[in-house]
Design a protein around this motif. Structure first.
Motif, PDB file in Angstrom:
ATOM      1  N   THR A 201      30.999  46.307  34.819  1.00 58.78           N
ATOM      2  CA  THR A 201      31.237  47.482  35.668  1.00 58.78           C
ATOM      3  C   THR A 201      31.476  47.119  37.129  1.00 58.78           C
ATOM      4  O   THR A 201      32.527  47.446  37.693  1.00 58.78           O
ATOM      5  N   SER A 202      30.525  46.429  37.734  1.00 60.79           N
ATOM      6  CA  SER A 202      30.656  46.171  39.169  1.00 60.79           C
ATOM      7  C   SER A 202      31.836  45.241  39.460  1.00 60.79           C
ATOM      8  O   SER A 202      32.534  45.396  40.455  1.00 60.79           O
ATOM      9  N   TYR A 203      32.086  44.293  38.551  1.00 57.74           N
ATOM     10  CA  TYR A 203      33.196  43.354  38.737  1.00 57.74           C
ATOM     11  C   TYR A 203      34.540  44.085  38.666  1.00 57.74           C
ATOM     12  O   TYR A 203      35.410  43.905  39.528  1.00 57.74           O
ATOM     13  N   PHE A 204      34.693  44.904  37.643  1.00 60.11           N
ATOM     14  CA  PHE A 204      35.940  45.663  37.490  1.00 60.11           C
ATOM     15  C   PHE A 204      36.125  46.643  38.649  1.00 60.11           C
ATOM     16  O   PHE A 204      37.215  46.739  39.225  1.00 60.11           O
ATOM     17  N   ASN A 205      35.058  47.351  38.972  1.00 57.60           N
ATOM     18  CA  ASN A 205      35.138  48.329  40.065  1.00 57.60           C
ATOM     19  C   ASN A 205      35.537  47.651  41.380  1.00 57.60           C
ATOM     20  O   ASN A 205      36.363  48.161  42.112  1.00 57.60           O
ATOM     21  N   ALA A 206      34.976  46.482  41.631  1.00 56.88           N
ATOM     22  CA  ALA A 206      35.295  45.754  42.860  1.00 56.88           C
ATOM     23  C   ALA A 206      36.763  45.316  42.893  1.00 56.88           C
ATOM     24  O   ALA A 206      37.352  45.138  43.960  1.00 56.88           O
TER      25      ALA A 206
ATOM     26  N   TYR B 197      41.790  40.154  35.568  1.00 53.88           N
ATOM     27  CA  TYR B 197      40.898  40.009  36.736  1.00 53.88           C
ATOM     28  C   TYR B 197      40.076  38.724  36.692  1.00 53.88           C
ATOM     29  O   TYR B 197      39.172  38.556  37.485  1.00 53.88           O
ATOM     30  N   ASN B 198      40.394  37.880  35.707  1.00 55.80           N
ATOM     31  CA  ASN B 198      39.691  36.604  35.621  1.00 55.80           C
ATOM     32  C   ASN B 198      38.172  36.791  35.571  1.00 55.80           C
ATOM     33  O   ASN B 198      37.416  36.157  36.318  1.00 55.80           O
ATOM     34  N   TYR B 199      37.751  37.637  34.654  1.00 57.05           N
ATOM     35  CA  TYR B 199      36.327  37.983  34.515  1.00 57.05           C
ATOM     36  C   TYR B 199      35.496  36.740  34.168  1.00 57.05           C
ATOM     37  O   TYR B 199      35.768  36.061  33.173  1.00 57.05           O
ATOM     38  N   PRO B 200      34.485  36.441  34.967  1.00 61.93           N
ATOM     39  CA  PRO B 200      33.725  35.197  34.753  1.00 61.93           C
ATOM     40  C   PRO B 200      32.991  35.122  33.404  1.00 61.93           C
ATOM     41  O   PRO B 200      32.770  34.031  32.891  1.00 61.93           O
TER      42      PRO B 200
END
Ligand SMILES: [Fe+2]
Length: 137
Positions: free
Chosen positions: A128-133, A70-73
């Motif tokens: 959490t919010s990034y993955f959930n989105a 997900y290319n987590y920042p």
């Protein structure tokens, strides 16, 4: 901080990762109980360390897989924390091997408990919010 009990307040909002955290906490408890019951003299601590180490690495790989996917920042900061854990557990294990003392086992147990609680509640909850989105729940 002796026995850890996973409750909803530790949830990072991703079922698979929550389940891994639950299993990790159980493994950390095994280590603490060994110290508390003073049984470590009769028990080989090596397989317990090994299992904990392997499972922590499996868990880190799972998270890191999703960071890439997900290319987590905040991937790089998070990876650095996992790396600290990897190094620290090797160092602590070495210390225990050299003295086999209750004090060291207690220090290890405390360090790991604190590390995981802090890491879950701070670093992990940040995704959490990034993955959930991205649809990962
Ligand atoms: Fe993490």
């Amino acid at each position: 901080m002796p026995i850890l009990n996973w409750t909803q307040e530790y949830s990072v909002g991703v079922k698979e990762l929550d389940e891994q955290h639950q299993k990790l906490m159980k493994m950390l408890n095994t280590l603490f109980i060994l110290y508390e019951q003073n049984k470590f003299n009769n028990v080989d601590v090596n397989p317990i360390f090994q299992e904990l180490n392997d499972y922590a690495n499996l868990h880190f790989s799972t998270e890191e897989h999703y960071f890439n996917l997900y290319n987590y920042p905040k991937k790089m900061e998070h990876l650095a924390m996992h790396e600290v854990h990897r190094r620290k557990i090797t160092e602590l294990k070495g210390e225990y091997d050299s003295n086999n003392s209750a004090k060291t086992l207690f220090a290890i147990s405390n360090f790991l408990n604190d590390w995981w609680i802090w890491h879950i509640n701070n670093a992990d909850k940040e995704y959490t919010s990034y993955f959930n989105a991205n649809g990962l729940k």
